[in-house]
Design a protein around this motif. Sequence first.
Motif, PDB file in Angstrom:
ATOM      1  N   LEU A 133       0.845  -1.191   0.000  1.00  0.00           N
ATOM      2  CA  LEU A 133       0.000   0.000   0.000  1.00  0.00           C
ATOM      3  C   LEU A 133       0.887   1.249   0.000  1.00  0.00           C
ATOM      4  O   LEU A 133       1.978   1.238   0.543  1.00  0.00           O
ATOM      5  N   PRO A 134       0.414   2.343  -0.618  1.00  0.00           N
ATOM      6  CA  PRO A 134      -0.916   2.491  -1.223  1.00  0.00           C
ATOM      7  C   PRO A 134      -1.048   1.751  -2.544  1.00  0.00           C
ATOM      8  O   PRO A 134      -0.072   1.568  -3.264  1.00  0.00           O
ATOM      9  N   ALA A 135      -2.267   1.331  -2.842  1.00  0.00           N
ATOM     10  CA  ALA A 135      -2.605   0.700  -4.116  1.00  0.00           C
ATOM     11  C   ALA A 135      -3.646   1.563  -4.817  1.00  0.00           C
ATOM     12  O   ALA A 135      -4.475   2.195  -4.173  1.00  0.00           O
ATOM     13  N   THR A 136      -3.592   1.580  -6.128  1.00  0.00           N
ATOM     14  CA  THR A 136      -4.449   2.475  -6.906  1.00  0.00           C
ATOM     15  C   THR A 136      -5.247   1.681  -7.918  1.00  0.00           C
ATOM     16  O   THR A 136      -4.737   0.745  -8.531  1.00  0.00           O
ATOM     17  N   GLU A 137      -6.516   2.063  -8.100  1.00  0.00           N
ATOM     18  CA  GLU A 137      -7.337   1.435  -9.124  1.00  0.00           C
ATOM     19  C   GLU A 137      -8.245   2.470  -9.769  1.00  0.00           C
ATOM     20  O   GLU A 137      -8.581   3.499  -9.186  1.00  0.00           O
ATOM     21  N   GLN A 138      -8.594   2.203 -11.007  1.00  0.00           N
ATOM     22  CA  GLN A 138      -9.546   3.037 -11.721  1.00  0.00           C
ATOM     23  C   GLN A 138     -10.940   2.750 -11.180  1.00  0.00           C
ATOM     24  O   GLN A 138     -11.355   1.595 -11.103  1.00  0.00           O
ATOM     25  N   ASN A 139     -11.655   3.791 -10.794  1.00  0.00           N
ATOM     26  CA  ASN A 139     -12.997   3.627 -10.245  1.00  0.00           C
ATOM     27  C   ASN A 139     -14.028   3.823 -11.346  1.00  0.00           C
ATOM     28  O   ASN A 139     -14.078   4.856 -11.988  1.00  0.00           O
ATOM     29  N   THR A 140     -14.851   2.807 -11.576  1.00  0.00           N
ATOM     30  CA  THR A 140     -15.945   2.912 -12.531  1.00  0.00           C
ATOM     31  C   THR A 140     -17.230   2.510 -11.837  1.00  0.00           C
ATOM     32  O   THR A 140     -17.238   2.094 -10.680  1.00  0.00           O
ATOM     33  N   SER A 141     -18.339   2.624 -12.534  1.00  0.00           N
ATOM     34  CA  SER A 141     -19.621   2.252 -11.936  1.00  0.00           C
ATOM     35  C   SER A 141     -19.670   0.766 -11.600  1.00  0.00           C
ATOM     36  O   SER A 141     -20.519   0.334 -10.824  1.00  0.00           O
ATOM     37  N   HIS A 142     -18.776  -0.019 -12.174  1.00  0.00           N
ATOM     38  CA  HIS A 142     -18.754  -1.458 -11.912  1.00  0.00           C
ATOM     39  C   HIS A 142     -17.651  -1.849 -10.934  1.00  0.00           C
ATOM     40  O   HIS A 142     -17.427  -3.022 -10.689  1.00  0.00           O
ATOM     41  N   SER A 143     -16.960  -0.844 -10.391  1.00  0.00           N
ATOM     42  CA  SER A 143     -15.841  -1.116  -9.490  1.00  0.00           C
ATOM     43  C   SER A 143     -16.368  -1.415  -8.104  1.00  0.00           C
ATOM     44  O   SER A 143     -16.753  -0.529  -7.368  1.00  0.00           O
ATOM     45  N   ALA A 144     -16.417  -2.698  -7.761  1.00  0.00           N
ATOM     46  CA  ALA A 144     -16.982  -3.097  -6.469  1.00  0.00           C
ATOM     47  C   ALA A 144     -15.951  -3.703  -5.537  1.00  0.00           C
ATOM     48  O   ALA A 144     -16.155  -3.742  -4.346  1.00  0.00           O
ATOM     49  N   ARG A 145     -14.844  -4.201  -6.063  1.00  0.00           N
ATOM     50  CA  ARG A 145     -13.910  -4.972  -5.250  1.00  0.00           C
ATOM     51  C   ARG A 145     -12.702  -4.131  -4.850  1.00  0.00           C
ATOM     52  O   ARG A 145     -11.992  -3.594  -5.684  1.00  0.00           O
ATOM     53  N   ILE A 146     -12.500  -3.987  -3.557  1.00  0.00           N
ATOM     54  CA  ILE A 146     -11.308  -3.325  -3.037  1.00  0.00           C
ATOM     55  C   ILE A 146     -10.652  -4.319  -2.082  1.00  0.00           C
ATOM     56  O   ILE A 146     -11.141  -4.571  -0.998  1.00  0.00           O
ATOM     57  N   PHE A 147      -9.546  -4.904  -2.501  1.00  0.00           N
ATOM     58  CA  PHE A 147      -8.902  -5.917  -1.663  1.00  0.00           C
ATOM     59  C   PHE A 147      -7.414  -5.853  -1.920  1.00  0.00           C
ATOM     60  O   PHE A 147      -6.909  -6.396  -2.891  1.00  0.00           O
ATOM     61  N   PRO A 148      -6.659  -5.152  -1.057  1.00  0.00           N
ATOM     62  CA  PRO A 148      -5.273  -4.825  -1.402  1.00  0.00           C
ATOM     63  C   PRO A 148      -4.343  -6.015  -1.525  1.00  0.00           C
ATOM     64  O   PRO A 148      -3.361  -5.945  -2.244  1.00  0.00           O
ATOM     65  N   VAL A 149      -4.641  -7.133  -0.860  1.00  0.00           N
ATOM     66  CA  VAL A 149      -3.740  -8.279  -0.937  1.00  0.00           C
ATOM     67  C   VAL A 149      -3.636  -8.799  -2.367  1.00  0.00           C
ATOM     68  O   VAL A 149      -2.564  -9.161  -2.846  1.00  0.00           O
ATOM     69  N   SER A 150      -4.757  -8.798  -3.084  1.00  0.00           N
ATOM     70  CA  SER A 150      -4.749  -9.311  -4.452  1.00  0.00           C
ATOM     71  C   SER A 150      -4.423  -8.221  -5.468  1.00  0.00           C
ATOM     72  O   SER A 150      -4.413  -8.473  -6.660  1.00  0.00           O
ATOM     73  N   GLY A 151      -4.186  -7.011  -5.012  1.00  0.00           N
ATOM     74  CA  GLY A 151      -3.734  -5.963  -5.902  1.00  0.00           C
ATOM     75  C   GLY A 151      -4.864  -5.207  -6.567  1.00  0.00           C
ATOM     76  O   GLY A 151      -6.021  -5.577  -6.505  1.00  0.00           O
ATOM     77  N   ALA A 152      -4.522  -4.109  -7.193  1.00  0.00           N
ATOM     78  CA  ALA A 152      -5.495  -3.275  -7.875  1.00  0.00           C
ATOM     79  C   ALA A 152      -5.841  -3.873  -9.231  1.00  0.00           C
ATOM     80  O   ALA A 152      -5.040  -4.543  -9.861  1.00  0.00           O
ATOM     81  N   LYS A 153      -7.065  -3.613  -9.674  1.00  0.00           N
ATOM     82  CA  LYS A 153      -7.512  -4.151 -10.958  1.00  0.00           C
ATOM     83  C   LYS A 153      -6.856  -3.436 -12.131  1.00  0.00           C
ATOM     84  O   LYS A 153      -6.443  -4.042 -13.095  1.00  0.00           O
ATOM     85  N   SER A 154      -6.792  -2.117 -12.031  1.00  0.00           N
ATOM     86  CA  SER A 154      -6.129  -1.333 -13.072  1.00  0.00           C
ATOM     87  C   SER A 154      -5.675  -0.027 -12.453  1.00  0.00           C
ATOM     88  O   SER A 154      -6.353   0.545 -11.614  1.00  0.00           O
ATOM     89  N   THR A 155      -4.501   0.412 -12.832  1.00  0.00           N
ATOM     90  CA  THR A 155      -3.950   1.613 -12.234  1.00  0.00           C
ATOM     91  C   THR A 155      -4.435   2.854 -12.971  1.00  0.00           C
ATOM     92  O   THR A 155      -4.906   2.797 -14.094  1.00  0.00           O
ATOM     93  N   CYS A 156      -4.329   3.982 -12.299  1.00  0.00           N
ATOM     94  CA  CYS A 156      -4.653   5.274 -12.914  1.00  0.00           C
ATOM     95  C   CYS A 156      -3.687   6.311 -12.355  1.00  0.00           C
ATOM     96  O   CYS A 156      -3.000   6.062 -11.364  1.00  0.00           O
ATOM     97  N   LYS A 157      -3.641   7.460 -12.970  1.00  0.00           N
ATOM     98  CA  LYS A 157      -2.648   8.473 -12.623  1.00  0.00           C
ATOM     99  C   LYS A 157      -3.203   9.433 -11.585  1.00  0.00           C
ATOM    100  O   LYS A 157      -4.283   9.992 -11.753  1.00  0.00           O
ATOM    101  N   THR A 158      -2.470   9.633 -10.516  1.00  0.00           N
ATOM    102  CA  THR A 158      -2.868  10.559  -9.466  1.00  0.00           C
ATOM    103  C   THR A 158      -1.625  11.141  -8.809  1.00  0.00           C
ATOM    104  O   THR A 158      -0.554  10.514  -8.824  1.00  0.00           O
ATOM    105  N   ASP A 159      -1.751  12.335  -8.239  1.00  0.00           N
ATOM    106  CA  ASP A 159      -0.634  12.932  -7.505  1.00  0.00           C
ATOM    107  C   ASP A 159      -0.737  12.693  -6.002  1.00  0.00           C
ATOM    108  O   ASP A 159       0.027  13.270  -5.220  1.00  0.00           O
ATOM    109  N   ILE A 160      -1.662  11.842  -5.578  1.00  0.00           N
ATOM    110  CA  ILE A 160      -1.817  11.542  -4.153  1.00  0.00           C
ATOM    111  C   ILE A 160      -0.566  10.829  -3.625  1.00  0.00           C
ATOM    112  O   ILE A 160      -0.065   9.894  -4.237  1.00  0.00           O
ATOM    113  N   LYS A 161      -0.084  11.301  -2.476  1.00  0.00           N
ATOM    114  CA  LYS A 161       1.044  10.685  -1.794  1.00  0.00           C
ATOM    115  C   LYS A 161       0.602  10.264  -0.396  1.00  0.00           C
ATOM    116  O   LYS A 161      -0.192  10.946   0.240  1.00  0.00           O
ATOM    117  N   VAL A 162       1.120   9.133   0.058  1.00  0.00           N
ATOM    118  CA  VAL A 162       0.751   8.586   1.369  1.00  0.00           C
ATOM    119  C   VAL A 162       2.015   8.351   2.178  1.00  0.00           C
ATOM    120  O   VAL A 162       2.949   7.699   1.711  1.00  0.00           O
TER     121      VAL A 162
END
Length: 262
Positions: A133-162
């Motif tokens: 973590l942090p892990a990043t995924e593209q959020n769509t209307s069908h994006s229901a699964r958030i589970f960091p152990v199995s990783g993000a479904k698809s990455t997207c670009k952001t300037d967020i830092k953790v």
Amino acid sequence: FEDRTIDSSMWWMRQAHHGRYRIEPRMSRVARKSIAISVDGLMRGCGRSCQRNEIREAPQHQIKFGEEAWYSFSFRLAGATSTSRWVSGQWKQQSGGSPFLAQRFNRGVYTITVQDDDCRVIVASSDPSAQDLPATEQNTSHSARIFPVSGAKSTCKTDIKVQHSANPVLPDPYRGWVDMNYRVRGGRTGTGRIEIWANGRFIARVTGSIGDKVAAGPYQYFKFGIYRNFAPGSATAYLDNYTRIRSMPTSYVHSRKGGRQL
């Protein structure tokens, strides 16, 4: 939540289902009572495949998005877990988008996510094996699964830092009360800032572009309850000791239940 009923001058109840929430005298973090908000297999509230039972800050108490506020509350969960989308505690702008800050409980794992428009960042988890973590995924209307152990479904670009603390693992709200403290300031063009404490431990600091680019109005609000994809089992979310403060002295960060800044 010490009265017999919920104060409607403080809470907006139009997404709460009569008979499915109550002041609970047998369960509390402080004093004598809490609020219990439940769903079961018969409830919908937001479509055939969606269940919602939530309270939110009353409109007259909403603040403008971008203003800083500190939130403190205790919560716990009981009952069936969900294998897909489950939100209990979220901060939203006046938009149809996802919450810019959310507590999620998919597959029984507690995660906290922060949103940069349609880019969702998982910043913390109760699963001690979630090391990436942090892990990043593209959020769509069908994006229901958030589970960091199995990783993000698809990455997207952001300037967020953790920035994480040395021990950023979240406590499990299924095992007992969890005391959460948040410093929240949404903001675009890199001006957002969120700091998170759990049970007195500093968890993470999040900075960058936080929130939706487009919103219908300038305000934000906090919601609590259960918002999930349909699941057959019943579940209950308990909330107690809720406080919101518009500004907080720096000394609070060091003294609040032993919590310290990173």
